[in-house]
Motif scaffolding. Structure first.
Motif, PDB file in Angstrom:
ATOM      1  N   TRP A   5     -13.770   5.699 135.095  1.00 60.62           N
ATOM      2  CA  TRP A   5     -12.609   6.447 135.564  1.00 60.62           C
ATOM      3  C   TRP A   5     -11.892   5.697 136.676  1.00 60.62           C
ATOM      4  CZ3 TRP A   5     -10.829   8.535 140.075  1.00 60.62           C
ATOM      5  CH2 TRP A   5      -9.890   9.563 139.980  1.00 60.62           C
ATOM      6  N   ARG A   6     -10.563   5.608 136.546  1.00 62.26           N
ATOM      7  CA  ARG A   6      -9.739   5.011 137.593  1.00 62.26           C
ATOM      8  C   ARG A   6      -8.700   5.991 138.108  1.00 62.26           C
ATOM      9  NH1 ARG A   6     -10.014   2.039 133.371  1.00 62.26           N
ATOM     10  NH2 ARG A   6      -7.848   2.327 132.809  1.00 62.26           N
ATOM     11  N   THR A   7      -8.102   6.772 137.202  1.00 58.15           N
ATOM     12  CA  THR A   7      -7.068   7.732 137.575  1.00 58.15           C
ATOM     13  C   THR A   7      -7.311   9.028 136.812  1.00 58.15           C
ATOM     14  OG1 THR A   7      -5.515   7.196 135.793  1.00 58.15           O
ATOM     15  CG2 THR A   7      -5.416   5.815 137.784  1.00 58.15           C
ATOM     16  N   PRO A   8      -6.681  10.144 137.212  1.00 59.20           N
ATOM     17  CA  PRO A   8      -6.844  11.389 136.459  1.00 59.20           C
ATOM     18  C   PRO A   8      -6.504  11.249 134.974  1.00 59.20           C
ATOM     19  CG  PRO A   8      -5.865  11.858 138.570  1.00 59.20           C
ATOM     20  CD  PRO A   8      -5.920  10.356 138.445  1.00 59.20           C
ATOM     21  N   ALA A   9      -5.601  10.346 134.642  1.00 58.68           N
ATOM     22  CA  ALA A   9      -5.254  10.146 133.228  1.00 58.68           C
ATOM     23  C   ALA A   9      -6.465   9.701 132.413  1.00 58.68           C
ATOM     24  CB  ALA A   9      -4.129   9.118 133.103  1.00 58.68           C
ATOM     25  N   ASP A  10      -7.425   9.035 133.062  1.00 57.96           N
ATOM     26  CA  ASP A  10      -8.640   8.595 132.367  1.00 57.96           C
ATOM     27  C   ASP A  10      -9.566   9.760 132.027  1.00 57.96           C
ATOM     28  OD1 ASP A  10      -7.863   5.917 132.533  1.00 57.96           O
ATOM     29  OD2 ASP A  10      -8.815   5.681 134.499  1.00 57.96           O
ATOM     30  N   ALA A  11      -9.305  10.934 132.597  1.00 59.93           N
ATOM     31  CA  ALA A  11     -10.140  12.100 132.358  1.00 59.93           C
ATOM     32  C   ALA A  11      -9.458  13.126 131.454  1.00 59.93           C
ATOM     33  CB  ALA A  11     -10.509  12.764 133.687  1.00 59.93           C
ATOM     34  N   MET A  12      -8.270  12.797 130.943  1.00 60.66           N
ATOM     35  CA  MET A  12      -7.528  13.757 130.128  1.00 60.66           C
ATOM     36  C   MET A  12      -7.969  13.688 128.673  1.00 60.66           C
ATOM     37  SD  MET A  12      -3.713  14.043 131.496  1.00 60.66           S
ATOM     38  CE  MET A  12      -3.388  14.311 133.213  1.00 60.66           C
ATOM     39  N   ALA A  13      -8.250  14.871 128.159  1.00 63.66           N
ATOM     40  CA  ALA A  13      -8.606  14.981 126.750  1.00 63.66           C
ATOM     41  C   ALA A  13      -7.349  14.762 125.901  1.00 63.66           C
ATOM     42  CB  ALA A  13      -9.195  16.364 126.464  1.00 63.66           C
ATOM     43  N   THR A  14      -7.554  14.331 124.673  1.00 64.57           N
ATOM     44  CA  THR A  14      -6.456  14.112 123.745  1.00 64.57           C
ATOM     45  C   THR A  14      -6.397  15.270 122.765  1.00 64.57           C
ATOM     46  OG1 THR A  14      -6.769  11.733 123.892  1.00 64.57           O
ATOM     47  CG2 THR A  14      -5.529  12.544 121.995  1.00 64.57           C
ATOM     48  N   ARG A  15      -5.278  15.969 122.751  1.00 61.10           N
ATOM     49  CA  ARG A  15      -5.123  17.073 121.812  1.00 61.10           C
ATOM     50  C   ARG A  15      -4.926  16.495 120.412  1.00 61.10           C
ATOM     51  NH1 ARG A  15      -0.847  21.663 122.862  1.00 61.10           N
ATOM     52  NH2 ARG A  15       0.574  19.911 122.877  1.00 61.10           N
ATOM     53  N   PHE A  16      -5.684  17.019 119.451  1.00 60.14           N
ATOM     54  CA  PHE A  16      -5.533  16.535 118.084  1.00 60.14           C
ATOM     55  C   PHE A  16      -5.140  17.659 117.125  1.00 60.14           C
ATOM     56  CE2 PHE A  16      -9.942  17.560 118.701  1.00 60.14           C
ATOM     57  CZ  PHE A  16     -10.322  18.225 117.533  1.00 60.14           C
ATOM     58  N   TYR A  17      -4.957  18.890 117.649  1.00 63.29           N
ATOM     59  CA  TYR A  17      -4.498  20.001 116.828  1.00 63.29           C
ATOM     60  C   TYR A  17      -3.899  21.051 117.745  1.00 63.29           C
ATOM     61  CZ  TYR A  17      -4.490  24.095 113.791  1.00 63.29           C
ATOM     62  OH  TYR A  17      -4.115  25.211 113.077  1.00 63.29           O
ATOM     63  N   HIS A  18      -2.844  21.684 117.264  1.00 67.57           N
ATOM     64  CA  HIS A  18      -2.206  22.755 118.035  1.00 67.57           C
ATOM     65  C   HIS A  18      -1.661  23.783 117.072  1.00 67.57           C
ATOM     66  CE1 HIS A  18       0.190  24.798 121.052  1.00 67.57           C
ATOM     67  NE2 HIS A  18       1.203  24.721 120.222  1.00 67.57           N
ATOM     68  N   TRP A  19      -1.831  25.031 117.420  1.00 71.74           N
ATOM     69  CA  TRP A  19      -1.256  26.146 116.665  1.00 71.74           C
ATOM     70  C   TRP A  19      -0.773  27.173 117.662  1.00 71.74           C
ATOM     71  CZ3 TRP A  19      -1.984  31.353 116.693  1.00 71.74           C
ATOM     72  CH2 TRP A  19      -1.354  32.085 115.672  1.00 71.74           C
ATOM     73  N   ARG A  54      -2.540  27.447 135.293  1.00 71.11           N
ATOM     74  CA  ARG A  54      -3.731  26.623 135.515  1.00 71.11           C
ATOM     75  C   ARG A  54      -4.946  27.493 135.199  1.00 71.11           C
ATOM     76  NH1 ARG A  54      -3.681  22.689 138.918  1.00 71.11           N
ATOM     77  NH2 ARG A  54      -2.208  23.656 140.365  1.00 71.11           N
ATOM     78  N   GLU A  55      -5.866  26.940 134.446  1.00 68.93           N
ATOM     79  CA  GLU A  55      -7.133  27.617 134.176  1.00 68.93           C
ATOM     80  C   GLU A  55      -8.255  26.613 134.353  1.00 68.93           C
ATOM     81  OE1 GLU A  55      -7.387  30.510 130.929  1.00 68.93           O
ATOM     82  OE2 GLU A  55      -5.328  29.932 130.426  1.00 68.93           O
ATOM     83  N   LEU A  56      -9.340  27.060 134.977  1.00 67.70           N
ATOM     84  CA  LEU A  56     -10.515  26.225 135.191  1.00 67.70           C
ATOM     85  C   LEU A  56     -11.689  26.822 134.430  1.00 67.70           C
ATOM     86  CD1 LEU A  56     -10.177  25.768 139.061  1.00 67.70           C
ATOM     87  CD2 LEU A  56      -9.265  24.281 137.254  1.00 67.70           C
ATOM     88  N   PHE A  57     -12.443  25.960 133.782  1.00 61.53           N
ATOM     89  CA  PHE A  57     -13.600  26.392 133.003  1.00 61.53           C
ATOM     90  C   PHE A  57     -14.786  25.503 133.353  1.00 61.53           C
ATOM     91  CE2 PHE A  57      -9.819  27.165 130.509  1.00 61.53           C
ATOM     92  CZ  PHE A  57     -10.009  28.414 129.942  1.00 61.53           C
ATOM     93  N   THR A  58     -15.978  26.051 133.200  1.00 62.47           N
ATOM     94  CA  THR A  58     -17.191  25.252 133.328  1.00 62.47           C
ATOM     95  C   THR A  58     -18.103  25.593 132.159  1.00 62.47           C
ATOM     96  OG1 THR A  58     -19.014  24.611 134.777  1.00 62.47           O
ATOM     97  CG2 THR A  58     -18.325  26.913 134.871  1.00 62.47           C
ATOM     98  N   TYR A  59     -18.797  24.571 131.683  1.00 62.37           N
ATOM     99  CA  TYR A  59     -19.738  24.763 130.578  1.00 62.37           C
ATOM    100  C   TYR A  59     -20.810  23.692 130.674  1.00 62.37           C
ATOM    101  CZ  TYR A  59     -21.667  24.935 125.871  1.00 62.37           C
ATOM    102  OH  TYR A  59     -22.535  25.003 124.805  1.00 62.37           O
ATOM    103  N   GLN A  60     -22.028  24.113 130.920  1.00 62.07           N
ATOM    104  CA  GLN A  60     -23.201  23.238 130.949  1.00 62.07           C
ATOM    105  C   GLN A  60     -22.961  21.957 131.751  1.00 62.07           C
ATOM    106  OE1 GLN A  60     -24.906  22.694 127.045  1.00 62.07           O
ATOM    107  NE2 GLN A  60     -25.143  24.893 126.743  1.00 62.07           N
ATOM    108  N   GLY A  61     -22.486  22.137 132.965  1.00 64.31           N
ATOM    109  CA  GLY A  61     -22.294  21.002 133.858  1.00 64.31           C
ATOM    110  C   GLY A  61     -20.972  20.266 133.673  1.00 64.31           C
ATOM    111  N   LEU A  62     -20.133  20.768 132.774  1.00 65.46           N
ATOM    112  CA  LEU A  62     -18.827  20.156 132.585  1.00 65.46           C
ATOM    113  C   LEU A  62     -17.751  21.034 133.221  1.00 65.46           C
ATOM    114  CD1 LEU A  62     -19.056  18.966 128.887  1.00 65.46           C
ATOM    115  CD2 LEU A  62     -19.287  17.584 130.963  1.00 65.46           C
ATOM    116  N   TYR A  63     -16.676  20.397 133.613  1.00 66.26           N
ATOM    117  CA  TYR A  63     -15.529  21.035 134.255  1.00 66.26           C
ATOM    118  C   TYR A  63     -14.324  20.771 133.367  1.00 66.26           C
ATOM    119  CZ  TYR A  63     -11.532  20.713 137.548  1.00 66.26           C
ATOM    120  OH  TYR A  63     -10.316  20.805 138.177  1.00 66.26           O
ATOM    121  N   PHE A  64     -13.560  21.823 133.083  1.00 62.66           N
ATOM    122  CA  PHE A  64     -12.352  21.708 132.281  1.00 62.66           C
ATOM    123  C   PHE A  64     -11.196  22.301 133.086  1.00 62.66           C
ATOM    124  CE2 PHE A  64     -15.948  22.115 129.463  1.00 62.66           C
ATOM    125  CZ  PHE A  64     -15.775  21.066 128.580  1.00 62.66           C
TER     126      PHE A  64
END
Length: 107
Positions: A90-104, A39-49
């Motif tokens: 937002w209704r569930t955590p799934a509504d906040a999940m980013a969609t990966r469009f590239y992986h290496w 698990r890793e947590l990040f913050t950037y300009q008021g956003l939480y990742f």
């Protein structure tokens, strides 16, 4: 391995408190129950990742099952004052999940 990235809003001044809440949660057996490997947590300009790696692509199934656990309910409540939805629909955590469009990854 399966990864998920949750995106939300958070005041960066809350980072230490949020980290403590997760450290307490991660000191239990809940990461094992959920299949969380990292698990890793990040913050950037008021956003939480919130980046999580799971043992398998069944991580979301294990999270769904864990949602009924008192510890999961408690951490969700403890985080509520610090983390808010990015999308007001937002209704569930799934509504906040980013969609990966590239992986290496290195072979």
């Amino acid at each position: 391995m399966f990864s998920s990235l949750i995106v939300a809003k958070m005041d960066p001044a809350s980072a230490a408190r949020v980290a403590t809440i997760f450290a307490d949660f991660d000191s239990t057996d809940m990461p094992r129950v959920m299949g969380t490997r990292r698990r890793e947590l990040f913050t950037y300009q008021g956003l939480y990742f919130h980046l999580q790696d799971f043992e398998s692509d069944h991580g979301t199934d294990r999270i769904e099952a864990a949602k009924r656990d008192e510890r999961f309910v408690r951490i969700s409540a403890d985080l509520r004052p610090y983390i808010t939805a990015y999308d007001q629909n937002w209704r569930t955590p799934a509504d906040a999940m980013a969609t990966r469009f590239y992986h290496w990854s290195a072979s």
